[in-house]
Enzyme design. Structure first.
Site, PDB file in Angstrom:
ATOM      1  N   TYR A 143     -21.352 -57.486  69.399  1.00 28.52           N
ATOM      2  CA  TYR A 143     -20.461 -58.534  68.873  1.00 28.52           C
ATOM      3  C   TYR A 143     -20.682 -58.707  67.369  1.00 28.52           C
ATOM      4  O   TYR A 143     -19.729 -58.663  66.574  1.00 28.52           O
ATOM      5  CB  TYR A 143     -20.759 -59.830  69.628  1.00 28.52           C
ATOM      6  CG  TYR A 143     -20.020 -61.041  69.143  1.00 28.52           C
ATOM      7  CD1 TYR A 143     -18.638 -61.145  69.256  1.00 28.52           C
ATOM      8  CD2 TYR A 143     -20.714 -62.128  68.599  1.00 28.52           C
ATOM      9  CE1 TYR A 143     -17.970 -62.284  68.834  1.00 28.52           C
ATOM     10  CE2 TYR A 143     -20.053 -63.259  68.181  1.00 28.52           C
ATOM     11  CZ  TYR A 143     -18.681 -63.336  68.297  1.00 28.52           C
ATOM     12  OH  TYR A 143     -18.019 -64.474  67.875  1.00 28.52           O
ATOM     13  N   LYS A 147     -18.209 -57.825  64.284  1.00 27.45           N
ATOM     14  CA  LYS A 147     -17.795 -58.861  63.323  1.00 27.45           C
ATOM     15  C   LYS A 147     -18.109 -58.416  61.889  1.00 27.45           C
ATOM     16  O   LYS A 147     -17.314 -58.626  60.981  1.00 27.45           O
ATOM     17  CB  LYS A 147     -18.480 -60.197  63.628  1.00 27.45           C
ATOM     18  CG  LYS A 147     -17.955 -60.890  64.886  1.00 27.45           C
ATOM     19  CD  LYS A 147     -16.510 -61.304  64.736  1.00 27.45           C
ATOM     20  CE  LYS A 147     -15.979 -62.054  65.945  1.00 27.45           C
ATOM     21  NZ  LYS A 147     -14.528 -62.298  65.892  1.00 27.45           N
TER      22      LYS A 147
HETATM   23  P1  NAD Z   1     -12.435 -67.086  74.089  1.00 28.95           P
HETATM   24  O1  NAD Z   1     -13.131 -65.985  74.786  1.00 28.95           O
HETATM   25  O2  NAD Z   1     -12.561 -68.456  74.616  1.00 28.95           O
HETATM   26  O3  NAD Z   1     -10.875 -66.757  73.967  1.00 28.95           O
HETATM   27  C1  NAD Z   1     -10.387 -65.481  73.681  1.00 28.95           C
HETATM   28  C2  NAD Z   1      -8.991 -65.377  74.293  1.00 28.95           C
HETATM   29  O4  NAD Z   1      -8.506 -64.070  73.999  1.00 28.95           O
HETATM   30  C3  NAD Z   1      -8.963 -65.542  75.817  1.00 28.95           C
HETATM   31  O5  NAD Z   1      -7.991 -66.486  76.190  1.00 28.95           O
HETATM   32  C4  NAD Z   1      -8.621 -64.152  76.332  1.00 28.95           C
HETATM   33  O6  NAD Z   1      -7.820 -64.160  77.509  1.00 28.95           O
HETATM   34  C5  NAD Z   1      -7.837 -63.590  75.155  1.00 28.95           C
HETATM   35  N1  NAD Z   1      -7.830 -62.135  75.141  1.00 28.95           N
HETATM   36  C6  NAD Z   1      -8.806 -61.285  75.567  1.00 28.95           C
HETATM   37  N2  NAD Z   1      -8.402 -60.025  75.403  1.00 28.95           N
HETATM   38  C7  NAD Z   1      -7.160 -60.068  74.867  1.00 28.95           C
HETATM   39  C8  NAD Z   1      -6.218 -59.080  74.481  1.00 28.95           C
HETATM   40  N3  NAD Z   1      -6.469 -57.783  74.630  1.00 28.95           N
HETATM   41  N4  NAD Z   1      -5.040 -59.492  73.960  1.00 28.95           N
HETATM   42  C9  NAD Z   1      -4.759 -60.803  73.823  1.00 28.95           C
HETATM   43  N5  NAD Z   1      -5.596 -61.782  74.186  1.00 28.95           N
HETATM   44  C10 NAD Z   1      -6.788 -61.413  74.710  1.00 28.95           C
HETATM   45  O7  NAD Z   1     -12.897 -67.022  72.554  1.00 28.95           O
HETATM   46  P2  NAD Z   1     -12.959 -68.226  71.508  1.00 28.95           P
HETATM   47  O8  NAD Z   1     -14.245 -68.920  71.690  1.00 28.95           O
HETATM   48  O9  NAD Z   1     -11.694 -68.990  71.538  1.00 28.95           O
HETATM   49  O10 NAD Z   1     -13.109 -67.375  70.162  1.00 28.95           O
HETATM   50  C11 NAD Z   1     -11.996 -67.026  69.368  1.00 28.95           C
HETATM   51  C12 NAD Z   1     -12.489 -66.258  68.157  1.00 28.95           C
HETATM   52  O11 NAD Z   1     -13.444 -67.056  67.431  1.00 28.95           O
HETATM   53  C13 NAD Z   1     -13.211 -64.947  68.482  1.00 28.95           C
HETATM   54  O12 NAD Z   1     -12.923 -64.001  67.483  1.00 28.95           O
HETATM   55  C14 NAD Z   1     -14.655 -65.317  68.408  1.00 28.95           C
HETATM   56  O13 NAD Z   1     -15.466 -64.224  68.078  1.00 28.95           O
HETATM   57  C15 NAD Z   1     -14.645 -66.328  67.278  1.00 28.95           C
HETATM   58  N6  NAD Z   1     -15.819 -67.206  67.332  1.00 28.95           N
HETATM   59  C16 NAD Z   1     -15.947 -68.127  68.330  1.00 28.95           C
HETATM   60  C17 NAD Z   1     -17.070 -68.947  68.372  1.00 28.95           C
HETATM   61  C18 NAD Z   1     -17.257 -69.970  69.461  1.00 28.95           C
HETATM   62  O14 NAD Z   1     -18.306 -70.631  69.498  1.00 28.95           O
HETATM   63  N7  NAD Z   1     -16.284 -70.160  70.343  1.00 28.95           N
HETATM   64  C19 NAD Z   1     -18.058 -68.823  67.385  1.00 28.95           C
HETATM   65  C20 NAD Z   1     -17.916 -67.833  66.412  1.00 28.95           C
HETATM   66  C21 NAD Z   1     -16.768 -67.049  66.375  1.00 28.95           C
HETATM   67  N1  SER Z   2     -20.421 -68.825  69.823  1.00 33.35           N
HETATM   68  C1  SER Z   2     -20.409 -67.424  69.625  1.00 33.35           C
HETATM   69  C2  SER Z   2     -21.190 -66.733  70.692  1.00 33.35           C
HETATM   70  O1  SER Z   2     -22.085 -67.358  71.221  1.00 33.35           O
HETATM   71  C3  SER Z   2     -21.021 -67.094  68.280  1.00 33.35           C
HETATM   72  O2  SER Z   2     -20.120 -66.328  67.601  1.00 33.35           O
HETATM   73  O3  SER Z   2     -20.927 -65.614  70.977  1.00 33.35           O
END
Ligand code: NAD
Ligand code: SER
Length: 317
Positions: A143, A147
């Site tokens: 991951y 990134k």
């Molecule tokens: P999540 O896993 O909750 O949501 C991702 C969504 O993408 C899901 O609804 C899934 O069905 C959809 N998805 C998966 N494969 C797909 C595809 N091929 N085409 C279209 N949709 C697809 O993730 P999140 O927590 O909402 O994170 C969103 C972004 O933010 C990601 O890039 C993640 O790396 C980044 N991020 C999140 C966090 C966190 O704490 N949530 C922290 C750092 C970075």
């Molecule tokens: N919240 C995210 C994870 O735990 C950090 O990018 O993967």
């Protein structure tokens, strides 16, 4: 191309997408927000929904063309814990998805992109505390590797083709309105639901595993702020450090006990604790503050108070 802002959120059913689409709809009008995801949403949405994989270039191009999309928020990704169990798929989704969207901008089919990076770009060789923007980035998860490569890809497309792609390194995000999808920081959401439902929680991270964290309201605020900033304010085209608060599972549990005194937490660290061990404990985000005016609204106690207030009724017996 029309001057009306038309927004496509890819991954709109996820933890962030569920909340971001609502906020974007309230701000820009639900008729101007299109959500898309692999699967249909669980409940009807006020915005238009298109079922599509970000890996399906032809279908995605058709959605962009039909809705005259100007701005894309690309949220579809494999997160840290899920990524370690699906290395090839994580690389493919996290990189090819980004490349597809960057190429639509290169072909002038869209104007602006938001793509989030993560604190997972850092690793064990990064200093633990107050991690600076240009600290060592030697990630130890697929991951984090994806990134970091994505950040470089954004920087490259901006420099070479003038693509307006903007990015922040989110810390672990915590909200009450949506559930997380396979990250290492998911404990900090689960804990509230279990505390309110069962008054007990078994945590998969160690008691003192401090991580940078942020309330979802602040994350959404930062996301819209960076996207709405004038282009010349965005000095960093890899990804900005972003910070609000940092705490350990023990500190979070103590704060929750102020509202639920009978709450009990036990610790059973699993593989995810090892992933978290490689990440920073706190982040310095002075560039985001100086360049585009970022400032968080929520510290740990304000966040816990707001989440308990919002979730309490859901689990009232
Ligand atoms: P999540 O896993 O909750 O949501 C991702 C969504 O993408 C899901 O609804 C899934 O069905 C959809 N998805 C998966 N494969 C797909 C595809 N091929 N085409 C279209 N949709 C697809 O993730 P999140 O927590 O909402 O994170 C969103 C972004 O933010 C990601 O890039 C993640 O790396 C980044 N991020 C999140 C966090 C966190 O704490 N949530 C922290 C750092 C970075
Ligand atoms: N919240 C995210 C994870 O735990 C950090 O990018 O993967």
């Amino acid at each position: 191309m029309s001057s009306q802002k038309k927004i496509l959120v890819i991954g709109s059913n996820g933890q962030i997408g569920t909340v971001l689409t609502k906020k974007l709809g309230q701000k820009f009008g639900f008729e101007n927000v299109i959500g898309s995801d692999l699967r249909m949403p669980d409940a009807p949405t006020k915005f238009i929904f298109e079922e599509c994989s970000v890996l399906n270039k032809e279908k995605l191009e058709d959605i962009i063309y039909r809705h005259k999309i100007s701005d894309v928020y690309l949220l579809a990704a494999y997160l840290s814990a899920k990524g370690e169990k699906n290395i090839d798929k994580a690389w493919d989704l996290n990189m090819t998805g980004l490349l597809n969207v960057l190429n639509f901008a290169k072909q002038k089919k869209i104007q602006k992109i938001f793509w989030p990076s993560s604190i997972a770009v850092f690793g064990p060789s990064t200093p633990k505390n107050n991690v600076q923007q240009y600290a060592i980035t030697e990630p130890t998860t697929i991951y984090g590797v994806s990134k970091l490569a994505g950040e470089s890809l954004c920087h490259y497309y901006h420099n070479k083709f003038g693509i307006d792609v903007r990015s922040i390194r989110y810390p672990g995000l915590i909200g009450w309105d949506s559930m997380p999808g396979g990250g290492t920081t998911d404990y900090a959401v689960d804990i509230f639901h279990e505390a309110l439902k069962n008054q007990e929680y078994t945590c998969f991270l160690s008691k003192d595993r401090t991580l940078p964290m942020m309330y979802m309201d602040d994350a959404i605020k930062a996301t819209i702020l960076i996207m709405e900033a004038q282009a010349n304010k965005i000095q960093i085209r890899t990804s900005y450090n972003l910070s609000a608060c940092h705490f350990s599972p023990n500190e979070l549990a103590e704060e929750i006990k102020k509202y639920i005194p009978s709450f009990q937490i036990t610790y059973k660290p699993d593989d995810r604790d090892q992933l978290a061990k490689g990440w920073p404990a706190s982040i310095n985000d002075k560039h985001a503050r100086n360049d585009w005016g970022w400032k968080p609204n929520f510290n740990l106690s304000q966040m816990v108070s707001d989440i308990v207030l919002n979730l309490r009724n859901r689990y009232k017996k």
